[in-house]
Motif scaffolding. Sequence first.
Motif, mmCIF file in Angstrom:
data_model
loop_
_atom_site.group_PDB
_atom_site.id
_atom_site.type_symbol
_atom_site.label_atom_id
_atom_site.label_comp_id
_atom_site.label_asym_id
_atom_site.label_seq_id
_atom_site.Cartn_x
_atom_site.Cartn_y
_atom_site.Cartn_z
ATOM 1 N N ASP A 17 -1.627 -49.924 -18.395
ATOM 2 C CA ASP A 17 -1.620 -51.385 -18.266
ATOM 3 C C ASP A 17 -2.887 -51.888 -17.575
ATOM 4 O O ASP A 17 -3.451 -52.907 -17.967
ATOM 5 C CB ASP A 17 -0.385 -51.854 -17.494
ATOM 6 N N VAL A 18 -3.339 -51.181 -16.546
ATOM 7 C CA VAL A 18 -4.591 -51.566 -15.890
ATOM 8 C C VAL A 18 -5.740 -51.494 -16.889
ATOM 9 O O VAL A 18 -6.588 -52.385 -16.944
ATOM 10 C CB VAL A 18 -4.868 -50.691 -14.646
ATOM 11 N N HIS A 19 -5.752 -50.451 -17.698
ATOM 12 C CA HIS A 19 -6.784 -50.313 -18.731
ATOM 13 C C HIS A 19 -6.744 -51.507 -19.684
ATOM 14 O O HIS A 19 -7.793 -52.082 -20.021
ATOM 15 C CB HIS A 19 -6.573 -48.997 -19.489
ATOM 16 N N ARG A 20 -5.545 -51.904 -20.080
ATOM 17 C CA ARG A 20 -5.401 -53.075 -20.960
ATOM 18 C C ARG A 20 -5.935 -54.329 -20.277
ATOM 19 O O ARG A 20 -6.620 -55.156 -20.897
ATOM 20 C CB ARG A 20 -3.939 -53.270 -21.334
ATOM 21 N N MET A 64 -6.553 -65.460 -14.734
ATOM 22 C CA MET A 64 -5.180 -64.960 -14.685
ATOM 23 C C MET A 64 -5.156 -63.434 -14.731
ATOM 24 O O MET A 64 -4.387 -62.781 -14.008
ATOM 25 C CB MET A 64 -4.342 -65.543 -15.824
ATOM 26 N N THR A 65 -6.009 -62.855 -15.551
ATOM 27 C CA THR A 65 -6.078 -61.396 -15.641
ATOM 28 C C THR A 65 -6.605 -60.803 -14.345
ATOM 29 O O THR A 65 -6.092 -59.786 -13.862
ATOM 30 C CB THR A 65 -6.958 -60.971 -16.830
ATOM 31 N N LEU A 66 -7.591 -61.444 -13.753
ATOM 32 C CA LEU A 66 -8.120 -60.988 -12.474
ATOM 33 C C LEU A 66 -7.039 -61.035 -11.397
ATOM 34 O O LEU A 66 -6.914 -60.114 -10.579
ATOM 35 C CB LEU A 66 -9.314 -61.851 -12.077
ATOM 36 N N GLU A 67 -6.244 -62.069 -11.412
ATOM 37 C CA GLU A 67 -5.143 -62.168 -10.446
ATOM 38 C C GLU A 67 -4.124 -61.052 -10.671
ATOM 39 O O GLU A 67 -3.605 -60.479 -9.721
ATOM 40 C CB GLU A 67 -4.468 -63.540 -10.542
ATOM 41 N N TRP A 68 -3.846 -60.724 -11.919
ATOM 42 C CA TRP A 68 -2.927 -59.622 -12.201
ATOM 43 C C TRP A 68 -3.491 -58.328 -11.618
ATOM 44 O O TRP A 68 -2.767 -57.555 -10.987
ATOM 45 C CB TRP A 68 -2.698 -59.500 -13.709
ATOM 46 N N LEU A 69 -4.787 -58.096 -11.841
ATOM 47 C CA LEU A 69 -5.425 -56.896 -11.285
ATOM 48 C C LEU A 69 -5.385 -56.910 -9.760
ATOM 49 O O LEU A 69 -5.135 -55.882 -9.124
ATOM 50 C CB LEU A 69 -6.873 -56.794 -11.762
ATOM 51 N N ARG A 70 -5.616 -58.066 -9.150
ATOM 52 C CA ARG A 70 -5.581 -58.169 -7.693
ATOM 53 C C ARG A 70 -4.232 -57.737 -7.136
ATOM 54 O O ARG A 70 -4.156 -57.066 -6.112
ATOM 55 C CB ARG A 70 -5.881 -59.612 -7.256
ATOM 56 N N ARG A 71 -3.190 -58.077 -7.842
ATOM 57 C CA ARG A 71 -1.840 -57.757 -7.367
ATOM 58 C C ARG A 71 -1.444 -56.312 -7.613
ATOM 59 O O ARG A 71 -0.529 -55.805 -6.965
ATOM 60 C CB ARG A 71 -0.820 -58.670 -8.050
ATOM 61 N N ARG A 72 -2.082 -55.629 -8.552
ATOM 62 C CA ARG A 72 -1.572 -54.327 -8.968
ATOM 63 C C ARG A 72 -2.520 -53.145 -8.814
ATOM 64 O O ARG A 72 -2.070 -52.006 -8.843
ATOM 65 C CB ARG A 72 -1.120 -54.410 -10.420
ATOM 66 N N MET A 73 -3.820 -53.396 -8.681
ATOM 67 C CA MET A 73 -4.751 -52.272 -8.630
ATOM 68 C C MET A 73 -5.408 -52.204 -7.256
ATOM 69 O O MET A 73 -5.984 -53.190 -6.800
ATOM 70 C CB MET A 73 -5.820 -52.415 -9.714
ATOM 71 N N PRO A 74 -5.325 -51.054 -6.609
ATOM 72 C CA PRO A 74 -5.900 -50.933 -5.265
ATOM 73 C C PRO A 74 -7.374 -51.319 -5.244
ATOM 74 O O PRO A 74 -8.128 -51.041 -6.170
ATOM 75 C CB PRO A 74 -5.746 -49.437 -4.946
ATOM 76 N N GLY A 75 -7.759 -51.984 -4.182
ATOM 77 C CA GLY A 75 -9.149 -52.357 -3.976
ATOM 78 C C GLY A 75 -9.477 -53.786 -4.354
ATOM 79 O O GLY A 75 -10.305 -54.421 -3.707
ATOM 80 N N TRP A 76 -8.860 -54.307 -5.382
ATOM 81 C CA TRP A 76 -9.199 -55.655 -5.840
ATOM 82 C C TRP A 76 -8.886 -56.706 -4.781
ATOM 83 O O TRP A 76 -9.700 -57.582 -4.514
ATOM 84 C CB TRP A 76 -8.449 -56.003 -7.131
ATOM 85 N N ASP A 77 -7.706 -56.645 -4.186
ATOM 86 C CA ASP A 77 -7.309 -57.675 -3.226
ATOM 87 C C ASP A 77 -8.288 -57.749 -2.067
ATOM 88 O O ASP A 77 -8.789 -58.820 -1.731
ATOM 89 C CB ASP A 77 -5.886 -57.412 -2.714
ATOM 90 N N ALA A 78 -8.590 -56.613 -1.463
ATOM 91 C CA ALA A 78 -9.494 -56.601 -0.311
ATOM 92 C C ALA A 78 -10.885 -57.099 -0.689
ATOM 93 O O ALA A 78 -11.492 -57.894 0.042
ATOM 94 C CB ALA A 78 -9.565 -55.187 0.283
ATOM 95 N N GLN A 79 -11.409 -56.647 -1.821
ATOM 96 C CA GLN A 79 -12.751 -57.058 -2.227
ATOM 97 C C GLN A 79 -12.813 -58.541 -2.571
ATOM 98 O O GLN A 79 -13.775 -59.235 -2.220
ATOM 99 C CB GLN A 79 -13.232 -56.208 -3.407
ATOM 100 N N LEU A 80 -11.808 -59.037 -3.269
ATOM 101 C CA LEU A 80 -11.806 -60.455 -3.621
ATOM 102 C C LEU A 80 -11.693 -61.325 -2.375
ATOM 103 O O LEU A 80 -12.377 -62.350 -2.255
ATOM 104 C CB LEU A 80 -10.676 -60.763 -4.604
ATOM 105 N N ARG A 81 -10.854 -60.902 -1.435
ATOM 106 C CA ARG A 81 -10.729 -61.667 -0.191
ATOM 107 C C ARG A 81 -12.024 -61.664 0.609
ATOM 108 O O ARG A 81 -12.368 -62.640 1.261
ATOM 109 C CB ARG A 81 -9.586 -61.116 0.660
#
Length: 129
Positions: A17-20, A64-81
């Motif tokens: 799903d992350v790949h998608r 919206m896709t970026l937000e999905w990644l932020r919620r589910r893939m490690p690293g995105w949330d911290a980097q985006l914040r």
Amino acid sequence: MTDYHEPPDELPPAVRDVHRALNSLKEEIEAVDWYHQRVELAADPSLRDVLAHNRDEEIEHACMTLEWLRRRMPGWDAQLREHLFKEGPIAHEHEDGEATFESAAPGAARPASGLGLGLGSLKQKAEQL
């Protein structure tokens, strides 16, 4: 990114799903670029409006896709914040002393890579010796 680098059958569903999502993000950003170019060159104002609307829809999809990644893939949330919705230079000096390119006026000279040479950390290590 359309091809897997590992056997897909061996990857867990969440990884697929992350790949998608990453593929979709890439495609949405590509579509933004296409529409943006068309908006800039369209002679007819009503066509420009339609193309701008389409471009903005693609931006929405990418977000919206970026937000999905932020919620589910490690690293995105911290980097985006750390990097989004901040004032000042986009690039900055890292805590380890490695400098990155700081934003300057358009057209200002900068290193070819867009990053500093990374000598800050070497200088700090030499000073510690």
